[in-house]
Design an enzyme around this catalytic site. Sequence first.
Site, PDB file in Angstrom:
ATOM      1  N   SER A  49       1.163  -1.057   0.008  1.00 25.48           N
ATOM      2  CA  SER A  49       0.120  -0.133  -0.161  1.00 25.48           C
ATOM      3  C   SER A  49       0.959   0.993   0.015  1.00 25.48           C
ATOM      4  O   SER A  49       2.130   1.179   0.272  1.00 25.48           O
ATOM      5  CB  SER A  49      -0.994  -0.091   1.115  1.00 25.48           C
ATOM      6  OG  SER A  49       0.049   0.152   2.282  1.00 25.48           O
ATOM      7  N   ASP A  84      -0.615  -1.460  -4.092  1.00 25.15           N
ATOM      8  CA  ASP A  84      -1.925  -1.843  -3.962  1.00 25.15           C
ATOM      9  C   ASP A  84      -2.704  -0.549  -3.703  1.00 25.15           C
ATOM     10  O   ASP A  84      -2.202   0.470  -3.073  1.00 25.15           O
ATOM     11  CB  ASP A  84      -1.978  -2.411  -2.485  1.00 25.15           C
ATOM     12  CG  ASP A  84      -3.496  -3.251  -2.141  1.00 25.15           C
ATOM     13  OD1 ASP A  84      -4.337  -3.228  -2.983  1.00 25.15           O
ATOM     14  OD2 ASP A  84      -3.598  -3.018  -1.028  1.00 25.15           O
ATOM     15  N   ASP A 105      -6.219   2.991  -8.669  1.00 29.68           N
ATOM     16  CA  ASP A 105      -7.448   2.781  -7.877  1.00 29.68           C
ATOM     17  C   ASP A 105      -8.042   4.202  -8.018  1.00 29.68           C
ATOM     18  O   ASP A 105      -7.838   4.960  -7.618  1.00 29.68           O
ATOM     19  CB  ASP A 105      -7.513   2.361  -6.451  1.00 29.68           C
ATOM     20  CG  ASP A 105      -8.956   2.355  -5.765  1.00 29.68           C
ATOM     21  OD1 ASP A 105      -9.942   2.514  -6.330  1.00 29.68           O
ATOM     22  OD2 ASP A 105      -8.924   2.411  -4.465  1.00 29.68           O
ATOM     23  N   HIS A 177     -12.450  -4.280   3.562  1.00 27.50           N
ATOM     24  CA  HIS A 177     -11.381  -4.255   4.161  1.00 27.50           C
ATOM     25  C   HIS A 177     -11.136  -4.177   5.531  1.00 27.50           C
ATOM     26  O   HIS A 177     -11.998  -3.614   6.127  1.00 27.50           O
ATOM     27  CB  HIS A 177     -10.292  -2.853   3.723  1.00 27.50           C
ATOM     28  CG  HIS A 177      -9.850  -2.944   2.450  1.00 27.50           C
ATOM     29  ND1 HIS A 177      -9.940  -1.748   1.621  1.00 27.50           N
ATOM     30  CD2 HIS A 177      -9.152  -3.799   1.587  1.00 27.50           C
ATOM     31  CE1 HIS A 177      -9.317  -2.047   0.471  1.00 27.50           C
ATOM     32  NE2 HIS A 177      -9.034  -3.264   0.381  1.00 27.50           N
ATOM     33  N   GLY A 178     -10.277  -5.060   6.189  1.00 22.80           N
ATOM     34  CA  GLY A 178     -10.224  -5.130   7.874  1.00 22.80           C
ATOM     35  C   GLY A 178     -11.574  -6.356   7.984  1.00 22.80           C
ATOM     36  O   GLY A 178     -11.595  -7.126   7.286  1.00 22.80           O
ATOM     37  N   GLY A 209     -10.262  -7.494   0.478  1.00 24.79           N
ATOM     38  CA  GLY A 209     -10.909  -7.858   1.381  1.00 24.79           C
ATOM     39  C   GLY A 209     -10.789  -9.129   1.980  1.00 24.79           C
ATOM     40  O   GLY A 209     -11.942  -9.593   2.280  1.00 24.79           O
ATOM     41  N   ASN A 232      -4.468  -8.910   3.743  1.00 21.01           N
ATOM     42  CA  ASN A 232      -3.557  -8.115   4.569  1.00 21.01           C
ATOM     43  C   ASN A 232      -3.739  -7.983   5.953  1.00 21.01           C
ATOM     44  O   ASN A 232      -2.959  -8.668   6.933  1.00 21.01           O
ATOM     45  CB  ASN A 232      -3.887  -6.659   3.932  1.00 21.01           C
ATOM     46  CG  ASN A 232      -2.835  -5.553   4.989  1.00 21.01           C
ATOM     47  OD1 ASN A 232      -2.133  -5.917   5.594  1.00 21.01           O
ATOM     48  ND2 ASN A 232      -3.097  -4.220   4.480  1.00 21.01           N
ATOM     49  N   THR A 233      -5.142  -7.749   6.524  1.00 20.95           N
ATOM     50  CA  THR A 233      -5.370  -7.813   7.906  1.00 20.95           C
ATOM     51  C   THR A 233      -5.261  -9.066   8.761  1.00 20.95           C
ATOM     52  O   THR A 233      -4.508  -9.247   9.862  1.00 20.95           O
ATOM     53  CB  THR A 233      -6.913  -7.460   8.323  1.00 20.95           C
ATOM     54  OG1 THR A 233      -7.025  -5.994   7.360  1.00 20.95           O
ATOM     55  CG2 THR A 233      -7.156  -7.289   9.624  1.00 20.95           C
TER      56      THR A 233
END
Length: 288
Positions: A49, A84, A105, A177-178, A209, A232-233
């Site tokens: 990111s 990202d 994006d 996300h998350g 996500g 990611n998370t």
Amino acid sequence: MLVSAKEMLAKARAGHYAVGQFNINNLEWTKAILLTAEEMKSPVILGVSEGAGKYMCGYKTVVGMVNGMIDELGITVPVALHLDHGSYEGAYKCIEAGFSSVMFDGSHYPIEENLAKTKELVDVCASRGLSLEAEVGAIGGEEDGVIGGGEVADPKECKMIADLGVTMLAAGIGNIHGKYPENWAGLRFDVLEAISNEVGADMPLVLHGGTGIPADMIKKAISLGVSKINVNTECQLAFAAATRTYIEEGKDLVGKGFDPRKVLAPGVEAIKATVREKIELFGSANKA
Ligand code: 13P
């Protein structure tokens, strides 16, 4: 050597599996992901990111670290280094720095502007042999300061972006996300199917996500054309939990337990376990 994500995703789309994009934060993360991909003979995409790029002292530092590791760890599986949720400016910076893949994006722009900027980057990336990911509809939640409203993508707009010649397409289908909230309604498979029908069987679709999406939904998404899944998370949670246990058990207070290599080791093992589990689920093991 870094490679574009084009070939690995075309193979995944045709072979009905998905390649994982695992976001990196530092040396430990990168090493854990590369070693696990190699162990499982899986192609892999390292996601960066803009926030993580800044944290790691800039894109050139990231390129140097990743190229050095591929060489010195003897990594033979295909590895793409991918920006990202890149901004327009960030995309150019990564192209200059030596990334092999870029996500632009433009989902927060009006569709005409998203189309124009994406087209420009399609041409730049094509001339350099890099892969380009575009986005339509916004992924909900927040990632490194990028906040998305969670709008579900319009399949007609997806077709317009796909026709520009992008390598892969991220479309909002209720993914976030998350961590997913308790009352999450799940993925919109009706929309995913409509998008897949519009863009055709050759376009790899990207599911952002990836943390916390149940295995049956992941499998269904892959059957409907998802060929790249971003995580990611989940690695962050695994790393934090393992590190907390090490400290809470007082292991840093015993002998040379304070050595950073020892303090960070359980977190690295936890990332490896998470990546291993995802590679199994996505079906990309032994596809390198
Ligand atoms: P998670 O943090 O929810 O796994 O999402 C990762 C992602 O989509 C990166 O773009």
